[in-house]
Design an enzyme around this catalytic site. Structure first.
Site, PDB file in Angstrom:
ATOM      1  CG  PHE A 196       1.385   2.959  -5.863  1.00 29.97           C
ATOM      2  CD1 PHE A 196       0.783   2.964  -7.107  1.00 29.97           C
ATOM      3  CD2 PHE A 196       1.775   1.739  -5.323  1.00 29.97           C
ATOM      4  CE1 PHE A 196       0.563   1.791  -7.807  1.00 29.97           C
ATOM      5  CE2 PHE A 196       1.562   0.553  -6.018  1.00 29.97           C
ATOM      6  CZ  PHE A 196       0.955   0.580  -7.260  1.00 29.97           C
ATOM      7  CD  GLU A 197      -1.430  10.734  -5.334  1.00 32.03           C
ATOM      8  OE1 GLU A 197      -2.355  11.237  -4.660  1.00 32.03           O
ATOM      9  OE2 GLU A 197      -1.113  11.146  -6.462  1.00 32.03           O
ATOM     10  N   GLY A 198      -1.622   8.028  -0.786  1.00 31.91           N
ATOM     11  CA  GLY A 198      -2.372   7.598   0.383  1.00 31.91           C
ATOM     12  C   GLY A 198      -1.663   6.518   1.176  1.00 31.91           C
TER      13      GLY A 198
END
Length: 373
Positions: A154-156
């Site tokens: 999971f990024e951003g």
């Protein structure tokens, strides 16, 4: 980040760093149990592109045999960021051929995981409905294709902390609480002995939590340290964390000094925080306890074009010597151990596809310039 599908860029000589490491990793025995592997093996993890960004397409069965774990990247949301439903369609494959290649790798003793998220696949679970959609769709993907586990990338803006959510051991922010619940449910469904759960957060979401915690600080980014409650709540079922030691700003280590990516100091300081533990946001009553050494991998960019923070061969050797052999750096003394960790898990790299593009230039080479022994 890793999932950025930019047009092809010329690959630099830096990709040899991973090459120099690979030959010294002992391959996981085919009949080893998960528990045995967690204690005794060292491994190299690589991400496989389920898309073509100019590095070229590669069949799973053609992945270099030097990789012990292949993270298929990425499964992504199908109905918006907050719906929770995740989809996966093999790129340039029929379902039957993809499944056959997964089985082929597994017959070689490899583990094949599905990685969710990436730079283009942001996922938020703000409701129990989104949580249930996530659980059901991810479970279906794993069962359909026979994956060995799940990698959470999971990024951003996937994870964040609401104002006032200051206790990482008892989070209240829905996207955090629901993700924890979802991961536990998925893990319980498959069983801890046969299912691998891993995470690949950025330093912003983990080590930055030593200085700032998004739910308790004023005028700071509410995503700071947002992976910490997820790691904390799943540490008993978490096989390893491979923090991306690239594309990072300066991070304050346990010596209270800033460390910049691309140096041995940075890699050792970032790993040391996970191996020693640290007070979240500097608060002694909010202490993130150490992970086991076999739960920690270094995340390195394969070359200067794969991500910011390319690290030279000499600097990688210094970092590994400090972490594994206890040969301390003159500029950073480890807090977690003065003798190193013989069971330090290994190295993750982005990506397998760049390996293929360079005619397997780095993965089979046994130059002996970097030693993990």
């Amino acid at each position: 980040m890793k999932g950025n599908r930019l047009a092809f860029r010329q690959v630099s000589i830096g990709i040899l760093i991973v090459a120099l490491i690979v030959s010294f990793f002992q391959l996981m025995p085919v009949n080893a149990t998960k528990a045995q592997a967690a204690v005794s093996s060292k491994m190299i993890v690589g991400y496989w592109h389920n898309f073509d960004n100019g590095s070229g397409f590669i069949k799973l069965r053609d992945v270099s045999p030097k990789f012990d774990v292949i993270n298929v990247s990425f499964a992504e949301p199908t109905s918006g960021v907050t719906n929770g439903t995740i989809g996966f369609t093999p790129y340039n494959y029929t379902d039957a051929d993809f499944k056959a290649d997964v089985v082929y790798l597994q017959s070689q003793g490899k583990k094949v995981l599905i990685s969710i998220g990436g730079a283009n696949g942001q996922v938020q679970l703000p409701s129990t409905t989104a949580r249930d959609n996530f659980v059901n769709s991810v479970t279906a993907i794993i069962e359909k294709y026979g994956f060995d586990g799940l990698d959470v990338d999971f990024e951003g803006h996937s994870l964040y902390l609401n104002a006032g959510d200051s206790d990482f051991k008892n989070p209240t922010t829905p996207v955090i609480v629901n993700l924890i619940s979802a991961l536990k449910t998925i893990n319980n469904h498959f069983g801890t002995d046969n299912f691998y759960l891993t995470m690949a957060p950025e330093t912003f979401f983990v080590q930055l939590g030593y200085s700032f915690y998004g739910g308790s600080c004023i005028s700071c980014d509410n995503r700071a340290g947002a992976y910490l409650p997820v790691i904390e709540a799943t540490r008993d079922i978490l096989d390893w964390v491979q923090v991306q030691n690239y594309n990072s700003g300066p991070i304050i280590g346990l010596d209270n000094q800033y460390h910049n990516m691309g140096s041995a100091d940075f890699h050792v300081a970032m790993a040391d925080m996970l191996l020693a533990g640290f007070p979240v946001a500097g608060k002694s009553n909010q202490f993130f306890n150490a992970l086991r050494a076999d739960q920690v991998l270094l995340g390195l960019p394969a070359n200067a074009n794969a991500g910011g923070g390319f690290t030279s061969v000499a600097e990688v050797q210094k970092a590994l010597d400090a972490l594994i052999k206890g040969i301390q750096l003159p500029s950073y003394q480890m807090r977690s151990s003065t003798n190193g960790f013989s069971d330090f898990r290994g190295v993750m790299t982005w990506s397998i596809n760049w390996d293929k593009y360079n005619n397997f230039e780095f993965s089979p080479i046994a130059t002996g310039h970097i030693s993990m022994l």
